[in-house]
Design a protein around this motif. Sequence first.
Motif, PDB file in Angstrom:
ATOM      1  N   LEU A 168      17.936   5.995  -6.449  1.00 56.76           N
ATOM      2  CA  LEU A 168      18.537   5.298  -5.301  1.00 56.76           C
ATOM      3  C   LEU A 168      20.053   5.240  -5.422  1.00 56.76           C
ATOM      4  N   GLN A 169      20.550   4.986  -6.623  1.00 55.88           N
ATOM      5  CA  GLN A 169      22.001   4.945  -6.812  1.00 55.88           C
ATOM      6  C   GLN A 169      22.616   6.315  -6.573  1.00 55.88           C
ATOM      7  N   ASP A 170      21.958   7.367  -7.061  1.00 61.39           N
ATOM      8  CA  ASP A 170      22.447   8.730  -6.818  1.00 61.39           C
ATOM      9  C   ASP A 170      22.489   9.034  -5.333  1.00 61.39           C
ATOM     10  N   VAL A 204      26.175  13.423   1.025  1.00 61.27           N
ATOM     11  CA  VAL A 204      25.359  13.503   2.236  1.00 61.27           C
ATOM     12  C   VAL A 204      25.243  12.134   2.899  1.00 61.27           C
ATOM     13  N   VAL A 205      24.974  11.106   2.093  1.00 57.75           N
ATOM     14  CA  VAL A 205      24.844   9.761   2.647  1.00 57.75           C
ATOM     15  C   VAL A 205      26.177   9.289   3.199  1.00 57.75           C
ATOM     16  N   GLY A 206      27.250   9.559   2.483  1.00 61.17           N
ATOM     17  CA  GLY A 206      28.573   9.178   2.970  1.00 61.17           C
ATOM     18  C   GLY A 206      28.907   9.842   4.293  1.00 61.17           C
ATOM     19  N   LYS A 207      28.593  11.133   4.397  1.00 63.68           N
ATOM     20  CA  LYS A 207      28.853  11.854   5.648  1.00 63.68           C
ATOM     21  C   LYS A 207      27.973  11.335   6.773  1.00 63.68           C
ATOM     22  N   ALA A 208      26.718  11.036   6.468  1.00 63.31           N
ATOM     23  CA  ALA A 208      25.807  10.501   7.487  1.00 63.31           C
ATOM     24  C   ALA A 208      26.288   9.141   7.968  1.00 63.31           C
ATOM     25  N   ARG A 209      26.757   8.310   7.051  1.00 62.84           N
ATOM     26  CA  ARG A 209      27.278   6.991   7.409  1.00 62.84           C
ATOM     27  C   ARG A 209      28.498   7.128   8.325  1.00 62.84           C
TER      28      ARG A 209
END
Length: 116
Positions: free
Chosen positions: A67-69, A75-80
Amino acid sequence: MAEIEHQVRGWWAKVIAWLRGGQRTDAGRKAKAALQDLRTSETGRKAEAAIKDLREGETGRKAKAALQDLRDSDVVGKARDTAREAIRDLRDSDAGRKAKAAIRDLRDSPGTGDKS
């Protein structure tokens, strides 16, 4: 594990219902008794042990790391960022302004008796 979780949820629901009931003193005694029953019951001990094993076991550590990874990934940063931009674009668009006006009209209309 699901059965244990179901029993714990049932006991918790009963405790909350008693605490919210009209008879406060009786509710308090019943809540204390229910919590004590949960703590001392075999099911309660098994549930506590199972939760502890999940948290402290290898599987729990791996899940935390995964979860931390995921949170730290690009990808998560870009999606956010993309989601924030989409929301900003919607707010600033004609459709967003129309939606805000419609909500304002509904909220302020005399037909609704619920004005918060």
